[in-house]
Design a protein around this motif. Structure first.
Motif, PDB file in Angstrom:
ATOM      1  N   ASN A 112       0.845  -1.194   0.000  1.00 47.39           N
ATOM      2  CA  ASN A 112       0.000   0.000   0.000  1.00 47.39           C
ATOM      3  C   ASN A 112       0.883   1.247   0.000  1.00 47.39           C
ATOM      4  O   ASN A 112       1.478   1.598   1.010  1.00 47.39           O
ATOM      5  CB  ASN A 112      -0.900  -0.024   1.238  1.00 47.39           C
ATOM      6  N   THR A 113       0.968   1.907  -1.149  1.00 46.45           N
ATOM      7  CA  THR A 113       1.764   3.137  -1.244  1.00 46.45           C
ATOM      8  C   THR A 113       0.870   4.370  -1.354  1.00 46.45           C
ATOM      9  O   THR A 113       1.351   5.455  -1.659  1.00 46.45           O
ATOM     10  CB  THR A 113       2.689   3.108  -2.482  1.00 46.45           C
ATOM     11  N   ASN A 182      -7.160   7.916  -7.955  1.00 44.32           N
ATOM     12  CA  ASN A 182      -6.647   9.098  -7.266  1.00 44.32           C
ATOM     13  C   ASN A 182      -7.765   9.742  -6.456  1.00 44.32           C
ATOM     14  O   ASN A 182      -8.306  10.789  -6.803  1.00 44.32           O
ATOM     15  CB  ASN A 182      -6.074  10.096  -8.275  1.00 44.32           C
ATOM     16  N   MET A 183      -8.130   9.070  -5.381  1.00 43.93           N
ATOM     17  CA  MET A 183      -9.212   9.559  -4.530  1.00 43.93           C
ATOM     18  C   MET A 183      -8.933   9.143  -3.091  1.00 43.93           C
ATOM     19  O   MET A 183      -8.038   8.358  -2.805  1.00 43.93           O
ATOM     20  CB  MET A 183     -10.570   9.011  -5.004  1.00 43.93           C
ATOM     21  N   TYR A 184      -9.721   9.700  -2.196  1.00 50.02           N
ATOM     22  CA  TYR A 184      -9.653   9.321  -0.790  1.00 50.02           C
ATOM     23  C   TYR A 184     -10.857   8.443  -0.478  1.00 50.02           C
ATOM     24  O   TYR A 184     -11.971   8.769  -0.913  1.00 50.02           O
ATOM     25  CB  TYR A 184      -9.676  10.581   0.088  1.00 50.02           C
ATOM     26  N   PRO A 185     -10.702   7.293   0.187  1.00 46.30           N
ATOM     27  CA  PRO A 185      -9.493   6.769   0.820  1.00 46.30           C
ATOM     28  C   PRO A 185      -8.883   5.606   0.033  1.00 46.30           C
ATOM     29  O   PRO A 185      -9.125   4.437   0.353  1.00 46.30           O
ATOM     30  CB  PRO A 185     -10.027   6.277   2.159  1.00 46.30           C
ATOM     31  N   ALA A 186      -8.092   5.899  -0.967  1.00 44.83           N
ATOM     32  CA  ALA A 186      -7.479   4.843  -1.777  1.00 44.83           C
ATOM     33  C   ALA A 186      -6.588   3.929  -0.944  1.00 44.83           C
ATOM     34  O   ALA A 186      -6.333   2.788  -1.323  1.00 44.83           O
ATOM     35  CB  ALA A 186      -6.674   5.464  -2.915  1.00 44.83           C
ATOM     36  N   GLY A 187      -6.106   4.422   0.206  1.00 43.45           N
ATOM     37  CA  GLY A 187      -5.235   3.613   1.041  1.00 43.45           C
ATOM     38  C   GLY A 187      -5.962   2.681   1.987  1.00 43.45           C
ATOM     39  O   GLY A 187      -5.322   1.905   2.704  1.00 43.45           O
ATOM     40  N   VAL A 191      -9.974  -1.062  -0.154  1.00 42.63           N
ATOM     41  CA  VAL A 191      -9.862  -0.436  -1.475  1.00 42.63           C
ATOM     42  C   VAL A 191      -8.655  -1.008  -2.217  1.00 42.63           C
ATOM     43  O   VAL A 191      -8.726  -1.307  -3.413  1.00 42.63           O
ATOM     44  CB  VAL A 191      -9.741   1.098  -1.358  1.00 42.63           C
ATOM     45  N   VAL A 192      -7.540  -1.172  -1.505  1.00 37.32           N
ATOM     46  CA  VAL A 192      -6.333  -1.735  -2.120  1.00 37.32           C
ATOM     47  C   VAL A 192      -6.632  -3.121  -2.689  1.00 37.32           C
ATOM     48  O   VAL A 192      -6.246  -3.450  -3.816  1.00 37.32           O
ATOM     49  CB  VAL A 192      -5.179  -1.804  -1.093  1.00 37.32           C
ATOM     50  N   ILE A 193      -7.348  -3.936  -1.931  1.00 33.13           N
ATOM     51  CA  ILE A 193      -7.697  -5.285  -2.399  1.00 33.13           C
ATOM     52  C   ILE A 193      -8.665  -5.224  -3.570  1.00 33.13           C
ATOM     53  O   ILE A 193      -8.521  -5.950  -4.562  1.00 33.13           O
ATOM     54  CB  ILE A 193      -8.276  -6.107  -1.229  1.00 33.13           C
ATOM     55  N   ARG A 194      -9.629  -4.337  -3.489  1.00 37.17           N
ATOM     56  CA  ARG A 194     -10.606  -4.201  -4.576  1.00 37.17           C
ATOM     57  C   ARG A 194      -9.933  -3.809  -5.888  1.00 37.17           C
ATOM     58  O   ARG A 194     -10.248  -4.343  -6.955  1.00 37.17           O
ATOM     59  CB  ARG A 194     -11.648  -3.144  -4.181  1.00 37.17           C
ATOM     60  N   PHE A 215       0.803  -4.650   3.246  1.00 36.43           N
ATOM     61  CA  PHE A 215       1.835  -3.998   4.042  1.00 36.43           C
ATOM     62  C   PHE A 215       2.062  -2.573   3.557  1.00 36.43           C
ATOM     63  O   PHE A 215       2.006  -2.284   2.363  1.00 36.43           O
ATOM     64  CB  PHE A 215       3.166  -4.754   3.959  1.00 36.43           C
ATOM     65  N   ASN A 216       2.370  -1.702   4.500  1.00 38.72           N
ATOM     66  CA  ASN A 216       2.771  -0.329   4.211  1.00 38.72           C
ATOM     67  C   ASN A 216       4.223  -0.308   3.715  1.00 38.72           C
ATOM     68  O   ASN A 216       5.016  -1.193   4.032  1.00 38.72           O
ATOM     69  CB  ASN A 216       2.607   0.495   5.497  1.00 38.72           C
ATOM     70  N   VAL A 217       4.576   0.704   2.947  1.00 39.37           N
ATOM     71  CA  VAL A 217       5.932   0.852   2.400  1.00 39.37           C
ATOM     72  C   VAL A 217       6.987   0.822   3.502  1.00 39.37           C
ATOM     73  O   VAL A 217       7.973   0.074   3.435  1.00 39.37           O
ATOM     74  CB  VAL A 217       6.043   2.174   1.607  1.00 39.37           C
TER      75      VAL A 217
END
Length: 390
Positions: A112-113, A182-187, A191-194, A215-217
């Protein structure tokens, strides 16, 4: 200078100290360990313990060598990550070694970046400066979980970082870049899985339901450092922004010692503007109220200086959602303005799961006309919201 290392910087109960007042300690030395779910805590400086309460307070020595005490020898990489006290650096603080114990045969490791809250940009800075460190941490995570594939989820507007990542994974057949909206909450984890796997998790479902971990960067950076350098988590990457002298869009500090007061980095960034308000720890949407002496922790991402609250003594209605500030934080803001909260409602997408309200489709905000009218009927003259795309 004194630093304050909190005993709770992770999911679970506070750690139990392993040091005493008056004890000399070294950078990297183990100073607290968990009782149950949690993560080891290490000193980020050389100094003397001068107080112990909900934190270990250390008077820093004048001389601060670069050398740190390495973590103890371990039998495997997962144990090294555990010994180093690695937790989710994106804010959740979940112990990373627990996630790495998942066995994802034919599964996925997702990076997740997104860094989707405004101003924050230390993850992207790390990618641009040390992409190989991220990739090594990612490959260790794939190896430990036995995942077959990894996707790096990133917004397309981070063009420089994407080019750098593309070069870094040029010969990595099992690692690909996937784009986030490019929107909130993309993180948001769901959402990352979708966006990477094309699967919509139900509220409350965890990534392991689709044979994945996220995982976070910076978390993966710390995984690599724990394995390769035997380095404990004693520093944090942070973005300092807001009403800072000369600041345009935030300044990044990589490897800020944990426990250091945030005003140290506010001053390094340029100092407070004349008409500045509260200091927010975290992002502008989900951050919490802090102060100049708030310490850097393993999960601190942003140190943001706000404007002075305007005077507004109207009656307010609160509209809270999972993706932004909750009712208690919004009430703090209303109180700071001199207003009065007369009613509070939750976004219509919020559903209760195991005693906690979750969004059923993060990033797909509904119309709120009905809720607004309900707040108005309750006497609200104005409405304050955490975040809403509608």
């Amino acid at each position: 200078m004194k630093i304050k290392i909190l005993l709770k910087q992770h999911v679970g109960a506070p750690c139990k100290t392993t040091v005493k007042i008056g004890q000399e300690i070294k950078k990297g030395e183990l100073i607290a360990e968990p009782e149950g779910l949690g993560a080891n805590i290490h000193s980020s400086v050389y100094g003397i313990v001068v107080d112990i309460n909900d934190a270990i307070v250390i008077e820093m020595a004048d001389d601060q060598p670069k050398y740190f005490m390495p973590i103890a020898d371990t039998s495997c990489n997962i144990e090294a990550v555990k010994e180093a006290g690695v937790v989710g650096a994106g804010g959740a603080g979940f112990p990373t070694h627990v996630k790495l114990n998942a066995k994802l045969n034919d599964g996925y490791v997702l990076v997740n970046t997104a860094e989707c809250e405004p101003i924050l940009k230390h993850n992207i800075k790390l990618i641009e400066e040390k992409p190989e460190l991220l990739i090594r941490g990612l490959k260790y995570a794939m190896e430990m979980t036995k995942a077959k594939k990894a996707y790096i989820a990133i917004k397309p507007n981070h063009k420089k970082a994407i080019i750098i990542l593309g070069k870094a994974i040029k010969f990595e057949q099992n690692i690909e870049i996937k784009f986030l909206p490019n929107m909130y909450p993309a993180g948001d984890e769901r959402v990352v899985i979708r966006e990477t796997l094309g699967v919509e998790l139900e509220p409350g479902q965890l990534p392991n339901a689709v044979n994945a971990v996220v995982f976070n960067v910076e978390t993966l950076k710390n995984v690599a450092l724990a394995i390769e350098e035997r380095r404990p988590v004693i520093a944090k990457d942070v973005t300092v922004g807001g009403r800072i002298k000369g600041d345009v869009d935030g300044k990044v500090f990589l490897n800020a010692p944990i426990g250091m007061p945030v005003d140290h980095y506010v001053n390094l960034a340029g100092g407070l503007e004349k008409n500045s308000g509260e200091i927010v720890i975290g992002g502008p949407f989900t951050g919490i109220a802090g102060h100049e002496n708030s310490p850097i922790t393993k999960t601190t991402g942003g140190v943001l200086v706000g404007m002075v609250f305007p005077n507004d003594n109207r009656k307010f209605g609160i509209l809270a959602c999972e993706c932004g500030a909750q009712e208690d934080r919004l009430t703090e803001i209303v109180d700071g303005m001199g207003g009065t909260v007369v009613a509070a409602e939750k976004c219509k997408r919020m559903v209760e799961v195991n005693g906690r309200y979750r969004c059923d489709k993060p990033g797909e905000c509904p119309g709120q006309t009905e809720t607004v009218l309900k707040l108005k009927k309750a006497g609200a003259e104005a409405i304050i919201v955490g975040t809403c795309e509608d």
